[in-house]
Write a protein that holds these residues in place. Structure first.
Motif, PDB file in Angstrom:
ATOM      1  N   GLY A  72      14.525   6.694   6.405  1.00  0.00           N
ATOM      2  CA  GLY A  72      14.060   5.636   7.291  1.00  0.00           C
ATOM      3  C   GLY A  72      13.040   4.696   6.684  1.00  0.00           C
ATOM      4  O   GLY A  72      12.164   4.181   7.385  1.00  0.00           O
ATOM      5  N   TRP A  73      13.161   4.418   5.384  1.00  0.00           N
ATOM      6  CA  TRP A  73      12.277   3.478   4.683  1.00  0.00           C
ATOM      7  C   TRP A  73      10.783   3.806   4.878  1.00  0.00           C
ATOM      8  O   TRP A  73      10.000   2.965   5.333  1.00  0.00           O
ATOM      9  CB  TRP A  73      12.559   2.038   5.110  1.00  0.00           C
ATOM     10  CG  TRP A  73      13.962   1.602   4.835  1.00  0.00           C
ATOM     11  CD1 TRP A  73      15.003   1.590   5.719  1.00  0.00           C
ATOM     12  CD2 TRP A  73      14.497   1.167   3.573  1.00  0.00           C
ATOM     13  NE1 TRP A  73      16.159   1.167   5.098  1.00  0.00           N
ATOM     14  CE2 TRP A  73      15.877   0.882   3.773  1.00  0.00           C
ATOM     15  CE3 TRP A  73      13.945   0.970   2.298  1.00  0.00           C
ATOM     16  CZ2 TRP A  73      16.701   0.444   2.755  1.00  0.00           C
ATOM     17  CZ3 TRP A  73      14.779   0.522   1.279  1.00  0.00           C
ATOM     18  CH2 TRP A  73      16.140   0.261   1.510  1.00  0.00           C
ATOM     19  N   PRO A  74      10.366   5.010   4.524  1.00  0.00           N
ATOM     20  CA  PRO A  74       8.959   5.385   4.739  1.00  0.00           C
ATOM     21  C   PRO A  74       7.980   4.580   3.904  1.00  0.00           C
ATOM     22  O   PRO A  74       6.845   4.354   4.337  1.00  0.00           O
ATOM     23  CB  PRO A  74       8.922   6.868   4.355  1.00  0.00           C
ATOM     24  CG  PRO A  74      10.076   7.041   3.412  1.00  0.00           C
ATOM     25  CD  PRO A  74      11.127   6.119   3.922  1.00  0.00           C
ATOM     26  N   THR A  75       8.391   4.140   2.723  1.00  0.00           N
ATOM     27  CA  THR A  75       7.472   3.374   1.879  1.00  0.00           C
ATOM     28  C   THR A  75       7.156   2.025   2.501  1.00  0.00           C
ATOM     29  O   THR A  75       6.021   1.545   2.411  1.00  0.00           O
ATOM     30  CB  THR A  75       8.064   3.198   0.468  1.00  0.00           C
ATOM     31  OG1 THR A  75       8.307   4.490  -0.103  1.00  0.00           O
ATOM     32  CG2 THR A  75       7.094   2.436  -0.439  1.00  0.00           C
ATOM     33  N   ALA A  76       8.132   1.405   3.153  1.00  0.00           N
ATOM     34  CA  ALA A  76       7.877   0.136   3.836  1.00  0.00           C
ATOM     35  C   ALA A  76       6.856   0.335   4.954  1.00  0.00           C
ATOM     36  O   ALA A  76       5.947  -0.489   5.143  1.00  0.00           O
ATOM     37  CB  ALA A  76       9.171  -0.433   4.390  1.00  0.00           C
ATOM     38  N   GLU A  77       6.983   1.434   5.685  1.00  0.00           N
ATOM     39  CA  GLU A  77       6.021   1.724   6.748  1.00  0.00           C
ATOM     40  C   GLU A  77       4.637   1.991   6.161  1.00  0.00           C
ATOM     41  O   GLU A  77       3.620   1.515   6.687  1.00  0.00           O
ATOM     42  CB  GLU A  77       6.497   2.935   7.551  1.00  0.00           C
ATOM     43  CG  GLU A  77       5.557   3.312   8.700  1.00  0.00           C
ATOM     44  CD  GLU A  77       6.039   4.525   9.462  1.00  0.00           C
ATOM     45  OE1 GLU A  77       5.270   5.015  10.318  1.00  0.00           O
ATOM     46  OE2 GLU A  77       7.178   4.996   9.211  1.00  0.00           O
ATOM     47  N   PHE A  78       4.600   2.753   5.069  1.00  0.00           N
ATOM     48  CA  PHE A  78       3.319   3.047   4.412  1.00  0.00           C
ATOM     49  C   PHE A  78       2.628   1.764   3.957  1.00  0.00           C
ATOM     50  O   PHE A  78       1.426   1.572   4.174  1.00  0.00           O
ATOM     51  CB  PHE A  78       3.563   3.969   3.220  1.00  0.00           C
ATOM     52  CG  PHE A  78       2.372   4.125   2.319  1.00  0.00           C
ATOM     53  CD1 PHE A  78       1.361   5.024   2.618  1.00  0.00           C
ATOM     54  CD2 PHE A  78       2.251   3.361   1.162  1.00  0.00           C
ATOM     55  CE1 PHE A  78       0.254   5.159   1.798  1.00  0.00           C
ATOM     56  CE2 PHE A  78       1.152   3.484   0.335  1.00  0.00           C
ATOM     57  CZ  PHE A  78       0.150   4.392   0.658  1.00  0.00           C
ATOM     58  N   MET A  79       3.390   0.861   3.338  1.00  0.00           N
ATOM     59  CA  MET A  79       2.800  -0.376   2.831  1.00  0.00           C
ATOM     60  C   MET A  79       2.330  -1.280   3.973  1.00  0.00           C
ATOM     61  O   MET A  79       1.290  -1.940   3.865  1.00  0.00           O
ATOM     62  CB  MET A  79       3.810  -1.104   1.944  1.00  0.00           C
ATOM     63  CG  MET A  79       4.128  -0.357   0.665  1.00  0.00           C
ATOM     64  SD  MET A  79       5.464  -1.085  -0.311  1.00  0.00           S
ATOM     65  CE  MET A  79       4.704  -2.623  -0.812  1.00  0.00           C
ATOM     66  N   ALA A  80       3.077  -1.311   5.071  1.00  0.00           N
ATOM     67  CA  ALA A  80       2.659  -2.109   6.220  1.00  0.00           C
ATOM     68  C   ALA A  80       1.359  -1.572   6.795  1.00  0.00           C
ATOM     69  O   ALA A  80       0.437  -2.340   7.138  1.00  0.00           O
ATOM     70  CB  ALA A  80       3.756  -2.107   7.278  1.00  0.00           C
ATOM     71  N   ASN A  81       1.249  -0.253   6.907  1.00  0.00           N
ATOM     72  CA  ASN A  81       0.021   0.347   7.428  1.00  0.00           C
ATOM     73  C   ASN A  81      -1.157   0.107   6.481  1.00  0.00           C
ATOM     74  O   ASN A  81      -2.281  -0.156   6.925  1.00  0.00           O
ATOM     75  CB  ASN A  81       0.219   1.844   7.644  1.00  0.00           C
ATOM     76  CG  ASN A  81       1.169   2.146   8.777  1.00  0.00           C
ATOM     77  OD1 ASN A  81       1.341   1.326   9.686  1.00  0.00           O
ATOM     78  ND2 ASN A  81       1.810   3.303   8.739  1.00  0.00           N
ATOM     79  N   ALA A  82      -0.894   0.194   5.177  1.00  0.00           N
ATOM     80  CA  ALA A  82      -1.960  -0.038   4.199  1.00  0.00           C
ATOM     81  C   ALA A  82      -2.445  -1.479   4.258  1.00  0.00           C
ATOM     82  O   ALA A  82      -3.650  -1.759   4.182  1.00  0.00           O
ATOM     83  CB  ALA A  82      -1.475   0.307   2.796  1.00  0.00           C
TER      84      ALA A  82
ATOM     85  N   ALA B   1      -2.384  -3.412   6.819  1.00  0.00           N
ATOM     86  CA  ALA B   1      -3.069  -3.663   8.083  1.00  0.00           C
ATOM     87  C   ALA B   1      -4.447  -3.011   8.141  1.00  0.00           C
ATOM     88  O   ALA B   1      -5.377  -3.563   8.736  1.00  0.00           O
ATOM     89  CB  ALA B   1      -2.212  -3.167   9.237  1.00  0.00           C
ATOM     90  N   GLY B   2      -4.588  -1.826   7.522  1.00  0.00           N
ATOM     91  CA  GLY B   2      -5.827  -1.100   7.726  1.00  0.00           C
ATOM     92  C   GLY B   2      -6.596  -0.680   6.502  1.00  0.00           C
ATOM     93  O   GLY B   2      -7.667  -0.071   6.621  1.00  0.00           O
TER      94      GLY B   2
END
Length: 279
Positions: A220-230, A232-233
């Protein structure tokens, strides 16, 4: 006489500086700072090998597992391959300087400034994906320089190999590839798109990175989620000018001045026209 000596031993200076760089890092690896938290994380990656991780591609875990199996888990042992990457980067920097028409002094300046830049001394001084990333970027520039300067289209295949390994190391390789496309577009180098070897290289890069892409899809594209969270925060935004100015300290004033001079040469000098896309 000097020209004949250089022609007979074209790699001697680069090899010498590369070996000395490896020796410098190995001599200081065991007595330098204690294990960094990232090193402990990559050692954990080596215990759980896979085709991807949430925050980075898999190559650093594979390399760590390989060298730990060969040499053990001591602080010196796990820093061997970053030291080898440092030497390889210095060798490639010398080769790139020669490829751009530089003579012995240009090679020496490129090699020594790469070996002793403060930021690079730090990044090659401990286990991280940055060590392999820096080596692969330098090899990529060298391969492209051979294409642009010599018309050596087979170097596109080498670039594909390097780019594939680079994408398995760190996704920042995408910035280099995008910059190369932009450079070719601005300098009228679209003719290179007709090269069969360029597309062979692209296919090779895609084949190498495909297991990682499949892993991303299945999870489920976890790296894309990780980078988006990074973004943002965690990661503070920085403007282009501040970003460029921030390179001065880690590179050191000697390497920084050489870099600025080299960039100006690539963009302005008539002799640099074949390689202008790199600038």
């Amino acid at each position: 006489m000097n020209e004949r000596r250089e022609a007979a031993h074209p790699w001697a200076l680069g090899l010498t500086l590369g070996v000395l760089t490896v020796a410098l890092h190995l001599a200081t690896a065991a007595d330098s700072w204690d294990l960094f938290r990232d090193e402990l994380y990559y050692l954990a990656n080596a215990d759980h090998l896979g085709f991807g991780y949430v925050d980075h591609p898999p190559l650093v875990g594979w390399l760590t597992a390989l060298f730990r199996a060969l040499l053990g888990s001591s602080k010196l042992a796990i820093r061997v391959w970053p030291a080898l990457a440092a030497g390889g980067t210095v060798f490639a920097a010398c080769g790139l300087a020669r490829e751009l028409g530089g003579r012995r002094w240009a090679e020496l300046a490129a090699g020594v400034s790469t070996a002793l830049a403060p930021g690079l001394l730090a990044l090659f001084g401990f286990l991280s994906m940055n060590a392999a990333d820096l080596l692969l970027w330098t090899l990529a520039f060298w391969a492209v320089a051979r294409v642009l300067g010599r018309g050596e289209s087979s170097a596109w295949v080498l670039l594909g190999l390097v780019a594939g390994l680079g994408l398995l190391t760190k996704l920042s390789m995408l910035f280099l590839l995008a910059g190369l496309v932009l450079g070719l577009a601005v300098t009228g180098g679209w003719r290179h798109l007709r090269s069969r070897n360029l597309w062979i290289g692209a296919a090779l890069a895609l084949a190498l990175v495909s297991p990682y892409l499949v892993w991303q899809i299945l999870h489920g594209w976890p790296t894309a989620e990780f980078m988006a969270n990074a973004s943002a925060g965690k990661i503070a935004p920085i403007g282009p000018v501040d970003f460029v100015l921030a390179q001065w300290a880690p590179m050191g004033w000697v390497a920084a001045l050489l870099g600025v001079g080299g960039l100006a040469w690539l963009l302005i000098a008539p002799a640099a026209r074949p390689w202008r896309a790199l600038g």
